[in-house]
Design an enzyme around this catalytic site. Structure first.
Site, PDB file in Angstrom:
ATOM      1  N   ASP A 324      -9.879  17.000   5.359  1.00  0.00           N
ATOM      2  CA  ASP A 324      -8.606  17.662   5.681  1.00  0.00           C
ATOM      3  C   ASP A 324      -7.386  16.789   5.399  1.00  0.00           C
ATOM      4  O   ASP A 324      -6.293  17.312   5.156  1.00  0.00           O
ATOM      5  CB  ASP A 324      -8.600  18.112   7.134  1.00  0.00           C
ATOM      6  N   TYR A 408      -8.192  25.859  11.479  1.00  0.00           N
ATOM      7  CA  TYR A 408      -8.219  24.905  12.583  1.00  0.00           C
ATOM      8  C   TYR A 408      -6.873  24.255  12.815  1.00  0.00           C
ATOM      9  O   TYR A 408      -6.108  24.037  11.881  1.00  0.00           O
ATOM     10  CB  TYR A 408      -9.217  23.788  12.241  1.00  0.00           C
TER      11      TYR A 408
HETATM   12 NI    NI Z   1     -15.335  22.269  15.301  1.00  0.00          NI
END
Ligand code: NI
Length: 663
Positions: A324, A408
């Site tokens: 990420d 996320y």
């Molecule tokens: Ni997770």
């Protein structure tokens, strides 16, 4: 307290020669570690455009301040002109390769530049929706959706995952996204409740062509898409659980910290807040002053990489191993924070500047939140003979930033405590990546979070880079292991245990894993500075959230993430060793970053060292993580260990909170 950044020249591409004098003066007054502002990003982009874009279009991956060396910063005095240098990574639309280099804003020229024909830039924010559009408008993808009962392509969502390096024929020499798809029931419906299983497109991000569509249900009945709704937006709820009576944080005299530009001062601490598009939040030059003596502790602290491997062998889920930070960048994906929601109490916000893909400066308003929090009691003692009680409460300073990477949220919190402790906490929230299954049959690699919706087992592995300067740059790392000798002459009653300390003298000796059987931790000491009992002053790294990785180190994903296989790495400081999986992670080759650098096995004793700490979250998904996951946390602590001669808040002013009352 005003926002730290100036207005910049948002949207303008300004040639440095044409920059108004006031801008240049202001720029020269900046502290050397201050991030680039909007005007500087525009000026850097203009220099690069002038030099590289005459014959071929140019795109901008990263523009960030080139942080001067420690001694240069130490010699700098306010008002002194210091050239602002910019690290840049630019690339050409339509093909792989980057130009990486450094330019001088003051001189308006490139200082150094290297062409890296095989390197791939990150997937840029602007490319997310382009990738989705390419897939959604492809006739084969539309036909595959139709076969699954989807008529309205507007409702289909295609997430642009990084593709990794799996040696698939036809994928070589390109910058790719390997996509996963979902569908909404309506405009604001949570699409992650409706995964389209086994339908993955491979898109060339540079040429925006769909190279391939992998339909794992081609020629057979597709797995039905779960259509039951599972939403989190307030508009979908009629009845709410009571939130409770008002619980207000009241600071009638304001906060106890001071802000001067990006310099933050708080109850003995001082730190410079930094930010760039890749790492996001950075803390520079953390020091503590006591009795008029300022003592450096950490020169630079940031989260420099994270990787999220998933554990399912089914269909294309082995390709989910996203870096990420290295493949997307936490900084460019930082949120604008909202008072009273993200942040509570007397808040000071700082804006952040990043570059858009066209070099345009982009201001992220309120990207960094600064506030202080009560942290319960610091210490207490009741003398049962005199019946006297002494107690001090403590508080902590919080510097935070939240980034959204697809499904996320990663919320980074740095805490400074009055006790001298420094803590990092990662709060992970957002929506788990979902996959469809036959209801009741999730298989062993995941958990059904709703009928027919699976959250697969995965991990979030983070790497913090800590350039330590405990009482000065020459530091040594010592490993501490508790030992209990067997019952015998040294341990006749079986009670004996003690701590054994071992200096980690070389990079190979310092590749370490946490060991709960010895309560292992590591401390950074300054061999030349001693405390009241004649021992080197130090800070210990307390590994509170180490994770055992399960991705095979020889596999196509594990071999690109070599840093995850140790919880501690120590390297001698080197300016260009910044990212533990390498500078260019997208489609990277195996072995880059820490494994490559530490192969030299350099000496790390009593020198300028960098600690790399790997920690994380092991995530077997729970139904309670859906439709949105409550924050789960991980992190680490840096605790003073012989840094102070005694409890540093023994002399904290006594007092009691006057707003508290009995009910
Ligand atoms: Ni997770």
């Amino acid at each position: 307290m005003a926002a730290a950044q100036d207005d910049g020249a948002t949207g303008a591409v300004m040639d440095i020669d044409d920059a108004p004098a006031a801008t240049v003066t202001e720029k020269r007054a900046k502290h050397p570690l201050e991030p680039l502002d909007g005007a500087e990003i525009a000026a850097a982009a203009a220099i690069l455009t002038r030099i590289y874009a005459a014959s071929e279009p140019l795109r901008f991956e990263r523009l960030e301040i080139k942080e001067p060396a420690k001694d240069v910063v130490a010699r700098w005095r306010p008002g002194v002109a210091l050239d602002r240098e910019v690290r840049f990574v630019v690339f050409r639309p339509g093909r792989i390769g980057v130009i990486q280099g450094v330019l001088s804003l003051d001189q308006g020229k490139i200082i150094e530049a290297t062409e890296l024909p095989e390197a791939r830039p990150m997937i840029m924010l602007e490319e997310f929706l382009e990738i989705e559009q390419v897939v959604k408008s492809d006739p084969a993808f539309i036909a595959a959706c139709k076969r699954r009962g989807i008529e309205d392509m507007e409702l289909v969502c295609v997430d642009p995952w990084s593709a990794g390096n799996f040696g698939v024929p036809g994928e070589e020499g390109r910058r790719l996204s390997h996509t996963f798809a979902w569908v909404r029931n309506g405009e604001f419906d949570n699409f992650y409740a409706h995964p389209i299983e086994g339908l993955n497109a491979v898109v060339d991000v540079d040429t925006l062509e769909m190279l391939r569509l992998d339909d794992y249900y081609e020629g057979k009945e597709p797995l039905p898409i779960p259509r039951a709704e599972s939403n989190y937006e307030a508009q979908f709820f009629k009845d709410f659980k009571p939130a409770g009576k008002p619980l207000d944080i009241v600071q009638p005299e304001g906060a106890s910290f001071t802000v001067d530009g990006t310099r933050l001062g708080w109850l003995g601490w001082d730190v410079r807040v930094g930010f760039n598009s890749r790492e996001g939040l950075i803390l520079h030059d953390i020091g503590y002053t006591e009795n008029g003596r300022r003592r450096p502790i950490c020169w630079r602290a940031s989260l420099t990489e994270m990787v999220v491997p998933y554990g399912s062998p089914q269909h294309a889920h082995h390709r989910k191993n996203v870096f990420d930070i290295g493949e997307y960048g936490l900084g460019k994906l930082a949120n604008s924070l909202k008072l009273g929601c993200d942040c509570l109490g007397a808040i000071h916000y700082m804006d952040a500047w990043v570059n858009g893909i066209d070099g345009t400066p982009v201001r992220i308003e309120n990207a960094i939140c600064i506030h202080e929090e009560d942290f319960g009691i610091g210490w207490k003692h009741w003398d049962f003979r005199t019946e006297r009680t002494e107690i001090r409460r403590q508080r902590r300073l919080v510097v935070s930033s939240i980034s959204t990477v697809g499904n996320y949220e990663y919320a980074s919190y740095w805490y400074l405590y009055q006790t001298g402790m420094i803590e990092f906490e990662m709060k992970a929230t957002g929506i788990v990546n979902t996959v469809a299954c036959k209801p009741g049959e999730p298989g062993k690699h995941g958990v059904e979070v709703a009928p027919g919706v699976v959250g697969q087992i995965h991990q979030h592995l983070f790497c913090a880079r800590l350039d330590m300067v405990v009482d000065g740059p020459a530091n040594t790392v010592v490993e501490c292991n508790a030992k209990a000798p067997p019952i015998g002459p040294e341990n006749p009653m079986g009670n004996v245990f003690f701590e054994e300390q071992t200096v980690l003298a070389t990079e190979s000796a310092a590749k370490r894993r946490f060991d709960p059987s010895t309560m292992r931790y590591w401390k950074v000491v300054n061999p030349s500075v001693t405390n009241a009992v004649g021992k080197p002053t130090g800070y210990k790294l307390e590994p509170t959230h180490t994770v055992t990785p399960f991705t095979d180190p020889e596999g196509p994903s594990g071999s690109r993430a070599g840093f995850i296989y140790n919880h501690l790495w120590v390297t001698p400081f080197a300016e260009d060793e910044r990212y533990p999986a390498g500078e260019f992670v997208n489609h990277s080759a195996p072995g880059l970053g820490l494994p490559a650098w530490t192969a030299a096995d350099r000496a790390i004793e009593n020198t300028d060292i960098v600690l790399w700490h790997v920690f994380g979250l092991h995530h077997p998904v729970r139904p309670e993580d859906f439709p949105v996951q409550n924050c789960v946390t991980c992190g680490f602590k840096l605790l003073p260990t012989g840094f102070f001669d005694q409890n540093p808040i023994i002399d904290l002013e006594p007092g009691r909170n006057k707003a508290s009352c009995c009910v």
